[in-house]
Design a protein around this motif. Structure first.
Motif, mmCIF file in Angstrom:
data_model
loop_
_atom_site.group_PDB
_atom_site.id
_atom_site.type_symbol
_atom_site.label_atom_id
_atom_site.label_comp_id
_atom_site.label_asym_id
_atom_site.label_seq_id
_atom_site.Cartn_x
_atom_site.Cartn_y
_atom_site.Cartn_z
ATOM 1 N N PRO A 152 38.145 28.164 30.516
ATOM 2 C CA PRO A 152 39.585 28.007 30.716
ATOM 3 C C PRO A 152 39.899 26.684 31.405
ATOM 4 N N GLU A 153 41.135 26.232 31.262
ATOM 5 C CA GLU A 153 41.597 25.104 32.055
ATOM 6 C C GLU A 153 41.542 25.479 33.542
ATOM 7 N N PRO A 154 41.576 24.508 34.448
ATOM 8 C CA PRO A 154 41.599 24.836 35.878
ATOM 9 C C PRO A 154 42.686 25.843 36.249
ATOM 10 N N LEU A 155 43.846 25.783 35.588
ATOM 11 C CA LEU A 155 44.868 26.801 35.846
ATOM 12 C C LEU A 155 44.339 28.202 35.559
ATOM 13 N N GLY A 156 43.537 28.347 34.510
ATOM 14 C CA GLY A 156 42.952 29.640 34.187
ATOM 15 C C GLY A 156 41.938 30.081 35.217
ATOM 16 N N LEU A 157 41.148 29.137 35.714
ATOM 17 C CA LEU A 157 40.216 29.470 36.792
ATOM 18 C C LEU A 157 40.982 29.905 38.034
ATOM 19 N N ALA A 158 42.093 29.226 38.298
ATOM 20 C CA ALA A 158 42.917 29.605 39.442
ATOM 21 C C ALA A 158 43.518 30.990 39.232
ATOM 22 N N ALA A 159 43.837 31.341 37.989
ATOM 23 C CA ALA A 159 44.407 32.653 37.713
ATOM 24 C C ALA A 159 43.424 33.775 38.068
ATOM 25 N N LEU A 571 43.242 41.993 24.234
ATOM 26 C CA LEU A 571 44.337 42.754 23.630
ATOM 27 C C LEU A 571 43.859 44.082 23.045
ATOM 28 N N THR A 572 42.589 44.152 22.690
ATOM 29 C CA THR A 572 42.039 45.392 22.140
ATOM 30 C C THR A 572 41.323 46.226 23.189
ATOM 31 N N GLY A 573 41.311 45.763 24.432
ATOM 32 C CA GLY A 573 40.741 46.547 25.516
ATOM 33 C C GLY A 573 39.245 46.424 25.689
ATOM 34 N N ARG A 574 38.589 45.536 24.926
ATOM 35 C CA ARG A 574 37.148 45.382 25.071
ATOM 36 C C ARG A 574 36.773 44.490 26.252
ATOM 37 N N ALA A 575 37.735 43.738 26.742
ATOM 38 C CA ALA A 575 37.537 42.931 27.947
ATOM 39 C C ALA A 575 38.763 43.126 28.834
ATOM 40 N N ALA A 576 38.554 43.021 30.114
ATOM 41 C CA ALA A 576 39.635 43.263 31.067
ATOM 42 C C ALA A 576 40.292 41.949 31.474
ATOM 43 N N ALA A 577 41.620 41.937 31.449
ATOM 44 C CA ALA A 577 42.375 40.789 31.964
ATOM 45 C C ALA A 577 42.320 40.824 33.485
ATOM 46 N N ARG A 578 41.969 39.666 34.062
ATOM 47 C CA ARG A 578 41.904 39.577 35.528
ATOM 48 C C ARG A 578 42.853 38.522 36.079
ATOM 49 N N GLY A 579 43.628 37.902 35.199
ATOM 50 C CA GLY A 579 44.442 36.769 35.626
ATOM 51 C C GLY A 579 45.704 37.180 36.361
ATOM 52 N N ARG A 580 46.070 36.297 37.310
ATOM 53 C CA ARG A 580 47.346 36.403 38.018
ATOM 54 C C ARG A 580 47.962 35.016 38.052
ATOM 55 N N LEU A 581 49.259 34.946 38.013
ATOM 56 C CA LEU A 581 49.929 33.655 37.865
ATOM 57 C C LEU A 581 49.525 32.678 38.976
ATOM 58 N N PRO A 582 49.204 31.422 38.595
ATOM 59 C CA PRO A 582 48.897 30.393 39.595
ATOM 60 C C PRO A 582 50.122 29.628 40.066
ATOM 61 N N PHE A 583 51.294 30.017 39.577
ATOM 62 C CA PHE A 583 52.571 29.434 40.019
ATOM 63 C C PHE A 583 53.669 30.448 39.704
ATOM 64 N N ASP A 584 54.857 30.215 40.244
ATOM 65 C CA ASP A 584 56.014 31.019 39.867
ATOM 66 C C ASP A 584 56.460 30.649 38.447
ATOM 67 N N LEU A 585 57.121 31.574 37.778
ATOM 68 C CA LEU A 585 57.810 31.265 36.521
ATOM 69 C C LEU A 585 59.303 31.315 36.786
ATOM 70 N N PRO A 586 60.000 30.204 36.575
ATOM 71 C CA PRO A 586 61.424 30.140 36.923
ATOM 72 C C PRO A 586 62.299 30.830 35.884
#
Length: 616
Positions: A152-159, A571-586
């Protein structure tokens, strides 16, 4: 094993260059047993002014066809490689372009080092690179992963918010860089994403200074190890003193974006990630193009700003490593057919000669993207700049070369490079990191009458799916792609974050301006979402305005450099999403315009907050 039988043997050795007497084979600087400082002083004492001047320039280079040395490259204004090494004594090169063949890249590297070894002093080349292990493809700021593992991009690592993951990602890149002979990373980028319209947010660690500081320390350790040495890739942390708060979010690559502003008086806050990077041992720092406006600092670009480079970075923060300017501060250029004036903001009236003198006086050691050694020679010979000032910078540059072991073993093993770059375990780890970084913001039932406990994600096997922006072949093994929303059980749209297209062969790569989709595009997306339960994934290379979309779609997903296959696993549940936003969304671009560019989390009533994400 002798050099002659080693697979690192350089191809086609060249004869020493003419000039002063060649140093003896037993010269102290060639003795690996001596301390680095002793070797540096010995080599410095043997260098001509021309050879010293060559060390102050860090410009671009490309791989020639079939791994050969390249001739002139007009698209980037590059001279031929042999000319730059033999005639201008350059030995720092930023490799541009994708690496599609590890073997050819390694063979090219060895040819380049052989060319350098054949010069009078045999000073080895330091090859550098912008990020090339992720998804960004702006040719002025990053390269495609090509043959390398993809993360992932650094933003993804931060997520994901996991320093260990960042360390592993950086270490994977280190292994591949080393195999190719790349010994300098022109990253990490630790600017804070406090001005959401800025086009360079994608390679930052987001909006939070504390998180950025934690992750940059892990990043530097992954590239350099516990101590800088022959197994390290030296990092060049950028863009000092923090390139986030650009006026109106415009980028100072271009004259209309030259002003960096601090309406919240928050200059010091942007230093925090750099303080963490210096503590972690980054040996190089790059100042940005921008010029500070409305502060106590002189209103000249940071690369020319003595208050910033000497007063702040050297004296206050105690940094004694290499300061390399960002690319193209001295001379006008043409990039991809687009005229690009020198980013000499605040000193546009100075001649190139005067700009070089100004940057040296400010405290810069190297000029990025430039080859004007003639200007350094003129300044010293005229008495405008004393040679001892040049020696200060050359010492720093040579010290790093010696520390990295380049004088002792500059070549790479071609066979090993072919097996190390894109190694299966590194690619798998990158794939898993991509999946982990997926950030699910909403996940509602596909239909109002559905049980609240059955959201649209994970998708059911055999689902009929309408796709946009995702390869049908990726999903075909457990879903049925259909041609229209009306035929589908669910729609899946992969979208780029909105931006205002800019003209020009180079400028067009910078995504800037409004954070909102055009009315026509927004209505098209909403029409699909009203027709069929829809999952929308937005690749956020900067924050986006998504309130209408978030309200209507069944699931809203944010990604920061994720391939189709990794997203489908989530999206199919075979891997778990662990990301959280690295910034606010306006909620709107207007809210962003009304916020203070230098203050984090300053937009009114954001749609989603830093840290939001339905972690699976």
């Amino acid at each position: 094993m002798s050099v002659d039988s080693h697979p690192r043997t350089p191809p086609s050795p060249v004869s020493p260059s003419p000039g002063r007497e060649e140093p003896p084979a037993g010269a102290p600087y060639r003795d690996a047993a001596l301390p680095v400082d002793v070797r540096v002083e010995d080599l410095l004492s043997r260098m001509t002014l021309e050879e010293k001047a060559g060390q102050l320039f860090h410009t671009m280079v490309t791989i020639g066809e079939g791994g050969r040395l390249a001739g002139p490259v007009p698209a980037f204004g590059m001279a031929g490689t042999e000319q730059m090494v033999r005639e201008q004594h350059l030995s720092h090169f930023n490799l541009v372009g994708d690496v599609t063949s590890a073997r050819e890249a390694a063979e090219w590297h060895n040819r380049l080092q052989a060319l350098a070894l054949g010069t009078r002093l045999g000073i080895p080349v330091t090859v550098s690179s912008d990020p090339r292990n992720a998804f960004a493809s702006n040719p002025g700021t990053a390269a495609r992963a090509g043959a390398l593992s993809q993360w992932p991009e650094p933003l993804g690592l931060a997520a994901v918010r996991d320093p260990d993951l960042v360390r592993r990602a950086a270490d994977a890149a280190r292994q591949e860089y080393l195999a190719l002979g790349i010994r300098c990373a022109l990253h990490p980028q630790v600017d804070l994403a406090t001005e959401y319209r800025w086009s360079r947010i994608g390679q930052t660690f987001g909006e939070d200074a504390k998180l950025t500081g934690e992750l940059v320390a892990a990043y530097i350790e992954g590239f350099q190890g516990p101590r800088l040495g022959p197994a390290s890739v030296a990092t060049m942390t950028k863009h000092f003193p923090g390139g986030g708060p650009q006026k109106d979010g415009e980028d100072p690559h271009f004259a209309y974006g030259k002003e960096q502003v601090y309406p919240g008086g928050n200059f010091e806050h942007h230093l925090e990630p750099f303080i963490a990077a210096i503590a972690a041992g980054t040996p190089q720092i790059m100042p940005y193009y921008g010029m500070p406006v409305g502060t106590d600092l002189e209103e000249v670009a940071f690369g020319f700003n003595r208050q910033v480079l000497t007063g702040l970075l050297r004296e206050r923060l105690g940094f004694d490593g290499v300061v390399c300017t960002d690319w193209g501060l001295i001379t006008d250029a043409e990039v991809f057919g687009q005229p690009l004036p020198a980013r000499a903001w605040g000193v546009e009236h100075l001649t190139p000669l005067e700009r070089v003198a100004r940057a040296l006086h400010a405290g810069a050691d190297q000029f990025g993207g430039e080859t004007r050694t003639d200007l350094v020679l003129e300044l010293v010979r005229s008495g405008s700049v004393p040679e001892r000032r040049i020696d200060e910078s050359v010492r720093r540059v040579l010290r790093l070369k010696f520390t990295l072991g380049l004088f002792d073993d500059p070549f790479v093993d071609v066979e090993a490079a072919e097996s190390a770059v894109g190694r299966a375990d590194l690619c798998l780890a990158g794939f898993e990191a991509q999946a982990a970084s997926v950030t699910v913001l909403t996940n509602r039932p596909a239909h109002a009458e559905d049980e609240p406990t059955r959201p649209v994600l994970p998708l059911n096997p055999g689902v009929r799916v309408y796709l946009e922006g995702l390869d049908a072949a990726v999903v075909a093994h457990d879903a049925v792609p259909v041609a229209s929303p009306e035929e589908a059980d669910v729609a899946l749209l992969r979208l780029e974050a909105p931006y205002e297209p800019r003209p020009g062969g180079f400028e067009a790569h910078f995504h800037a301006g409004s954070l909102e989709y055009s009315p026509e595009e927004l209505e098209r997306i909403l029409r699909i979402a009203r027709t069929v339960p829809t999952v929308v994934d937005v690749h956020l290379d900067r924050p986006a305005v998504l309130p209408e979309i978030a309200e209507v779609v069944a699931a809203l997903v944010a990604t920061f450099g994720v391939g189709d296959a990794a997203l489908w696993e989530v999206l199919t549940g075979r891997a778990a999403a662990r990301g959280r936003l690295p910034f606010d969304l306006p909620r709107s671009t207007a809210a962003v315009a009304a916020s203070r560019s230098d203050v984090p989390f300053d937009t009114a009533d954001p749609l989603f907050r830093f840290g939001d994400g339905l972690v699976g």
